[in-house]
Design a protein around this motif. Structure first.
Motif, PDB file in Angstrom:
ATOM      1  N   GLU A  41       0.832  -1.208   0.000  1.00 38.83           N
ATOM      2  CA  GLU A  41       0.000   0.000   0.000  1.00 38.83           C
ATOM      3  C   GLU A  41       0.861   1.250   0.000  1.00 38.83           C
ATOM      4  OE1 GLU A  41      -2.228  -0.622   3.601  1.00 38.83           O
ATOM      5  OE2 GLU A  41      -0.755   0.459   4.813  1.00 38.83           O
ATOM      6  N   ALA A  42       0.193   2.360  -0.326  1.00 39.19           N
ATOM      7  CA  ALA A  42       0.820   3.672  -0.246  1.00 39.19           C
ATOM      8  C   ALA A  42      -0.015   4.539   0.680  1.00 39.19           C
ATOM      9  CB  ALA A  42       0.903   4.314  -1.626  1.00 39.19           C
ATOM     10  N   ARG A  43       0.653   5.225   1.591  1.00 41.21           N
ATOM     11  CA  ARG A  43       0.000   6.210   2.452  1.00 41.21           C
ATOM     12  C   ARG A  43       0.377   7.570   1.898  1.00 41.21           C
ATOM     13  NH1 ARG A  43      -1.628   4.157   7.516  1.00 41.21           N
ATOM     14  NH2 ARG A  43      -1.108   1.950   7.709  1.00 41.21           N
ATOM     15  N   VAL A  44      -0.627   8.310   1.461  1.00 43.13           N
ATOM     16  CA  VAL A  44      -0.372   9.562   0.753  1.00 43.13           C
ATOM     17  C   VAL A  44      -1.055  10.722   1.467  1.00 43.13           C
ATOM     18  CG1 VAL A  44      -0.491  10.731  -1.478  1.00 43.13           C
ATOM     19  CG2 VAL A  44      -0.357   8.230  -1.402  1.00 43.13           C
ATOM     20  N   ALA A  45      -0.294  11.788   1.688  1.00 44.45           N
ATOM     21  CA  ALA A  45      -0.843  13.044   2.199  1.00 44.45           C
ATOM     22  C   ALA A  45      -0.939  13.994   1.009  1.00 44.45           C
ATOM     23  CB  ALA A  45       0.055  13.626   3.280  1.00 44.45           C
ATOM     24  N   PHE A  46      -2.141  14.512   0.774  1.00 46.74           N
ATOM     25  CA  PHE A  46      -2.347  15.347  -0.407  1.00 46.74           C
ATOM     26  C   PHE A  46      -3.354  16.453  -0.141  1.00 46.74           C
ATOM     27  CE2 PHE A  46      -5.607  12.167  -0.450  1.00 46.74           C
ATOM     28  CZ  PHE A  46      -6.711  12.744  -1.078  1.00 46.74           C
ATOM     29  N   ASP A  47      -3.310  17.481  -0.990  1.00 46.71           N
ATOM     30  CA  ASP A  47      -4.245  18.595  -0.924  1.00 46.71           C
ATOM     31  C   ASP A  47      -5.400  18.287  -1.878  1.00 46.71           C
ATOM     32  OD1 ASP A  47      -5.678  20.952  -1.157  1.00 46.71           O
ATOM     33  OD2 ASP A  47      -3.913  22.220  -1.308  1.00 46.71           O
ATOM     34  N   PRO A  48      -6.600  18.007  -1.350  1.00 43.56           N
ATOM     35  CA  PRO A  48      -7.717  17.616  -2.213  1.00 43.56           C
ATOM     36  C   PRO A  48      -8.206  18.732  -3.135  1.00 43.56           C
ATOM     37  CG  PRO A  48      -8.459  17.928   0.041  1.00 43.56           C
ATOM     38  CD  PRO A  48      -6.958  18.034   0.059  1.00 43.56           C
ATOM     39  N   GLN A  49      -7.771  19.973  -2.885  1.00 43.44           N
ATOM     40  CA  GLN A  49      -8.153  21.064  -3.791  1.00 43.44           C
ATOM     41  C   GLN A  49      -7.248  21.114  -5.015  1.00 43.44           C
ATOM     42  OE1 GLN A  49      -8.326  24.576  -1.331  1.00 43.44           O
ATOM     43  NE2 GLN A  49     -10.444  24.146  -0.770  1.00 43.44           N
ATOM     44  N   VAL A  50      -6.141  20.369  -4.950  1.00 43.42           N
ATOM     45  CA  VAL A  50      -5.186  20.358  -6.058  1.00 43.42           C
ATOM     46  C   VAL A  50      -5.241  19.039  -6.822  1.00 43.42           C
ATOM     47  CG1 VAL A  50      -2.739  20.555  -6.679  1.00 43.42           C
ATOM     48  CG2 VAL A  50      -3.674  21.955  -4.822  1.00 43.42           C
ATOM     49  N   VAL A  51      -5.363  17.925  -6.091  1.00 46.83           N
ATOM     50  CA  VAL A  51      -5.346  16.607  -6.714  1.00 46.83           C
ATOM     51  C   VAL A  51      -6.356  15.708  -5.999  1.00 46.83           C
ATOM     52  CG1 VAL A  51      -3.464  15.738  -5.276  1.00 46.83           C
ATOM     53  CG2 VAL A  51      -3.820  14.760  -7.544  1.00 46.83           C
ATOM     54  N   SER A  52      -7.024  14.858  -6.755  1.00 42.50           N
ATOM     55  CA  SER A  52      -8.019  13.962  -6.157  1.00 42.50           C
ATOM     56  C   SER A  52      -7.418  12.576  -5.930  1.00 42.50           C
ATOM     57  CB  SER A  52      -9.238  13.834  -7.072  1.00 42.50           C
ATOM     58  OG  SER A  52      -8.881  13.137  -8.258  1.00 42.50           O
ATOM     59  N   ARG A  53      -8.069  11.801  -5.081  1.00 41.49           N
ATOM     60  CA  ARG A  53      -7.623  10.431  -4.839  1.00 41.49           C
ATOM     61  C   ARG A  53      -7.664   9.628  -6.141  1.00 41.49           C
ATOM     62  NH1 ARG A  53      -8.767   5.221  -3.587  1.00 41.49           N
ATOM     63  NH2 ARG A  53      -7.639   4.321  -1.810  1.00 41.49           N
ATOM     64  N   ALA A  54      -8.656   9.886  -6.984  1.00 42.96           N
ATOM     65  CA  ALA A  54      -8.770   9.180  -8.263  1.00 42.96           C
ATOM     66  C   ALA A  54      -7.551   9.438  -9.145  1.00 42.96           C
ATOM     67  CB  ALA A  54     -10.048   9.597  -8.983  1.00 42.96           C
ATOM     68  N   VAL A  55      -7.019  10.638  -9.122  1.00 49.88           N
ATOM     69  CA  VAL A  55      -5.819  10.954  -9.908  1.00 49.88           C
ATOM     70  C   VAL A  55      -4.627  10.185  -9.364  1.00 49.88           C
ATOM     71  CG1 VAL A  55      -4.183  12.796 -10.477  1.00 49.88           C
ATOM     72  CG2 VAL A  55      -6.631  13.210 -10.683  1.00 49.88           C
ATOM     73  N   LEU A  56      -4.535  10.058  -8.037  1.00 45.64           N
ATOM     74  CA  LEU A  56      -3.453   9.282  -7.425  1.00 45.64           C
ATOM     75  C   LEU A  56      -3.522   7.824  -7.882  1.00 45.64           C
ATOM     76  CD1 LEU A  56      -3.690  10.627  -3.757  1.00 45.64           C
ATOM     77  CD2 LEU A  56      -2.184  11.449  -5.583  1.00 45.64           C
ATOM     78  N   VAL A  57      -4.716   7.242  -7.820  1.00 43.72           N
ATOM     79  CA  VAL A  57      -4.919   5.846  -8.234  1.00 43.72           C
ATOM     80  C   VAL A  57      -4.569   5.680  -9.709  1.00 43.72           C
ATOM     81  CG1 VAL A  57      -6.681   4.065  -8.601  1.00 43.72           C
ATOM     82  CG2 VAL A  57      -6.599   5.317  -6.431  1.00 43.72           C
TER      83      VAL A  57
END
Length: 68
Positions: A41-57
């Motif tokens: 797995e990957a544990r990711v900290a991200f800004d949801p106003q810049v990038v979505s979880r779907a983009v990460l996947v």
């Protein structure tokens, strides 16, 4: 910032871990990405106003791995 855990399939070595970590870290809005071969797995900290979880996947899948 939001945190998410993405399950990853198809990783077999530390090279895979480095590859995915680099892909995620290179995305705008990603603060950190901790990829684990042992837990698959990957544990990711991200800004949801810049990038979505779907983009990460999608970025992980575009790198040749299964992600959910």
């Amino acid at each position: 910032m939001e945190n998410t855990i993405i399950k990853i399939g198809g990783m077999s070595c530390q090279g895979c871990v480095s590859n995915i970590g680099g892909v995620l870290a290179g995305l705008p809005g990603v603060a950190s990405a901790d990829v684990s071969l042992e837990s698959a797995e990957a544990r990711v900290a991200f800004d949801p106003q810049v990038v979505s979880r779907a983009v990460l996947v999608n970025a992980i899948e575009d790198a040749g791995f299964d992600a959910e």
